[in-house]
Design a protein around this motif. Structure first.
Motif, short mmCIF file in Angstrom:
data_model
loop_
_atom_site.label_atom_id
_atom_site.label_comp_id
_atom_site.label_asym_id
_atom_site.label_seq_id
_atom_site.Cartn_x
_atom_site.Cartn_y
_atom_site.Cartn_z
N LEU A 19 -28.57 31.05 -88.31
CA LEU A 19 -29.35 31.43 -87.13
C LEU A 19 -30.72 31.98 -87.54
N LYS A 20 -30.76 32.74 -88.62
CA LYS A 20 -32.04 33.26 -89.11
C LYS A 20 -32.97 32.11 -89.51
N ILE A 21 -32.42 31.10 -90.16
CA ILE A 21 -33.22 29.94 -90.55
C ILE A 21 -33.75 29.23 -89.31
N HIS A 22 -32.89 29.10 -88.30
CA HIS A 22 -33.31 28.42 -87.08
C HIS A 22 -34.43 29.19 -86.37
N LYS A 23 -34.40 30.50 -86.47
CA LYS A 23 -35.47 31.30 -85.87
C LYS A 23 -36.80 31.02 -86.56
N LEU A 24 -36.75 30.84 -87.89
CA LEU A 24 -37.95 30.53 -88.65
C LEU A 24 -38.39 29.09 -88.46
N ALA A 25 -37.40 28.19 -88.28
CA ALA A 25 -37.69 26.75 -88.20
C ALA A 25 -36.91 26.16 -87.02
N PRO A 26 -37.45 26.28 -85.79
CA PRO A 26 -36.73 25.83 -84.60
C PRO A 26 -36.45 24.33 -84.57
N GLU A 27 -37.12 23.55 -85.42
CA GLU A 27 -36.88 22.11 -85.45
C GLU A 27 -35.57 21.73 -86.12
N THR A 28 -34.91 22.68 -86.78
CA THR A 28 -33.62 22.41 -87.40
C THR A 28 -32.55 22.18 -86.34
N ARG A 29 -31.58 21.32 -86.64
CA ARG A 29 -30.49 21.00 -85.72
C ARG A 29 -29.41 22.07 -85.84
N VAL A 30 -29.56 23.11 -85.06
CA VAL A 30 -28.71 24.28 -85.24
C VAL A 30 -27.28 24.03 -84.77
N SER A 31 -27.08 23.34 -83.64
CA SER A 31 -25.72 23.13 -83.13
C SER A 31 -24.87 22.35 -84.12
N SER A 32 -25.45 21.28 -84.66
CA SER A 32 -24.71 20.46 -85.63
C SER A 32 -24.43 21.21 -86.92
N SER A 33 -25.28 22.20 -87.23
CA SER A 33 -25.10 22.96 -88.46
C SER A 33 -24.12 24.11 -88.31
N LEU A 34 -23.84 24.52 -87.09
CA LEU A 34 -22.89 25.61 -86.86
C LEU A 34 -21.44 25.13 -86.85
N SER A 35 -21.21 23.88 -86.49
CA SER A 35 -19.81 23.42 -86.38
C SER A 35 -19.08 23.26 -87.71
N PRO A 36 -19.73 22.86 -88.83
CA PRO A 36 -18.97 22.66 -90.07
C PRO A 36 -18.96 23.85 -91.02
N ILE A 37 -19.38 25.02 -90.57
CA ILE A 37 -19.54 26.15 -91.50
C ILE A 37 -18.25 26.48 -92.23
N GLU A 38 -17.14 26.56 -91.52
CA GLU A 38 -15.87 26.92 -92.19
C GLU A 38 -15.45 25.84 -93.19
N ILE A 39 -15.81 24.60 -92.92
CA ILE A 39 -15.52 23.52 -93.88
C ILE A 39 -16.28 23.78 -95.18
N PHE A 40 -17.58 24.02 -95.06
CA PHE A 40 -18.39 24.28 -96.25
C PHE A 40 -17.89 25.51 -97.01
N VAL A 41 -17.61 26.56 -96.28
CA VAL A 41 -17.19 27.82 -96.90
C VAL A 41 -15.88 27.64 -97.66
#
Length: 275
Positions: A19-41
């Motif tokens: 979310l902090k990155i999205h605040k700095l760069a609103p052009e990022t696809r934030v919704s798509s990046s929030l759904s796989p977080i637990e997978i990456f982690v």
């Protein structure tokens, strides 16, 4: 289990940093990046995937291809936290003279392939998996796609190819968030009974009911990726697009929406205070 507490804390941390990155760069696809977080982690902090942060091209690494590249901005804070690159780079996402763009590419330490055009990751993964088998190297190839991405025909060529060549070192993870770019996925191409489709193509199928439950994600991925039975594996992970941002979680256009900067600080406070 201590590992599960660690995974929960890291998931919260990565969601906040995204979310902090999205605040700095609103052009990022934030919704798509929030759904796989637990997978990456779970893959990285759960020690499921073998990596070397100091030498990302180490021959002994597992290969992780993020085919839905636009939806992996949440990998940036993860890779920085693990030491792939300096954390100060996170302040420069989408700025001039940085390697962290709105769509990742292999210039970023920890990324394997170009991820801008959807539908190619699984085919590339098949090639890597076959090459590793021919070299008799016991390494895993893991590919992450979105569900909307499966509308691309090239994926289904790879889906036919993998079982014919017994690529049991290949695992496909589907971020099944059910929202494509311009509508709910079911209104574009309905992927109902996705598990049966893969079974028909002779894949070993796993399904995670709650892709934001680290226990379920960790246990299933750990089991699936390690399994060897002459079949490729697919893990269908039911996730929520825009997870953690209420208005995005139910919006048919969440893929292309941004969050107002003034709302992001409140969202971060809510996530920090959540149990």
């Amino acid at each position: 289990m201590q590992i599960l507490e660690t995974l929960k804390e890291k998931s919260k941390f990565i969601r906040i940093e995204t979310l902090k990155i999205h605040k700095l760069a609103p052009e990022t696809r934030v919704s798509s990046s929030l759904s796989p977080i637990e997978i990456f982690v779970c893959l990285y902090y759960g020690n499921i995937i073998n990596f070397n942060a100091k030498n990302p091209e180490d021959e002994n690494r597992d290969r992780f291809i993020i085919s839905k590249g636009h939806g992996s901005i949440s990998m940036y804070p993860l890779l920085a936290d693990l030491g792939f690159f300096d954390k100060d780079e996170l302040k420069n996402v989408c700025k001039d003279n940085t390697f962290l763009g709105a769509i990742p590419d292999p210039i970023i330490p920890g990324y394997e392939t170009i991820n801008g055009s959807l539908g190619h990751g699984l085919g590339v993964g098949c090639g890597m998996a076959l090459g590793l088998k021919l070299k008799q190297k016991e390494k895993n190839v893991i590919v992450l796609t979105g569900d909307g991405e499966l509308n691309e025909g090239s994926n289904w060529e790879a889906i036919m190819f993998a079982p014919q060549h017994n690529l049991d070192n290949l695992t496909l993870i589907i971020d099944y968030n059910k929202v494509s770019m311009l509508d709910f996925s079911k209104n574009i191409i309905d992927l109902n009974s996705l598990n049966k489709k893969f079974e028909a193509f002779n894949w070993d199928v796993y399904e995670i009911e709650d892709g934001h439950n680290v226990k379920e994600v960790y246990t299933t991925l750990n089991s699936a990726i390690k399994k060897r039975n002459a079949k490729p594996k697919v893990v269908i992970v039911n996730t929520i697009k825009g997870k953690g941002v209420p208005f995005l979680e139910t919006h048919s256009l969440s893929h292309i929406l941004s969050i107002k900067p003034e709302d992001i600080d409140n969202l971060i406070m809510e996530i920090e205070n959540a149990k």
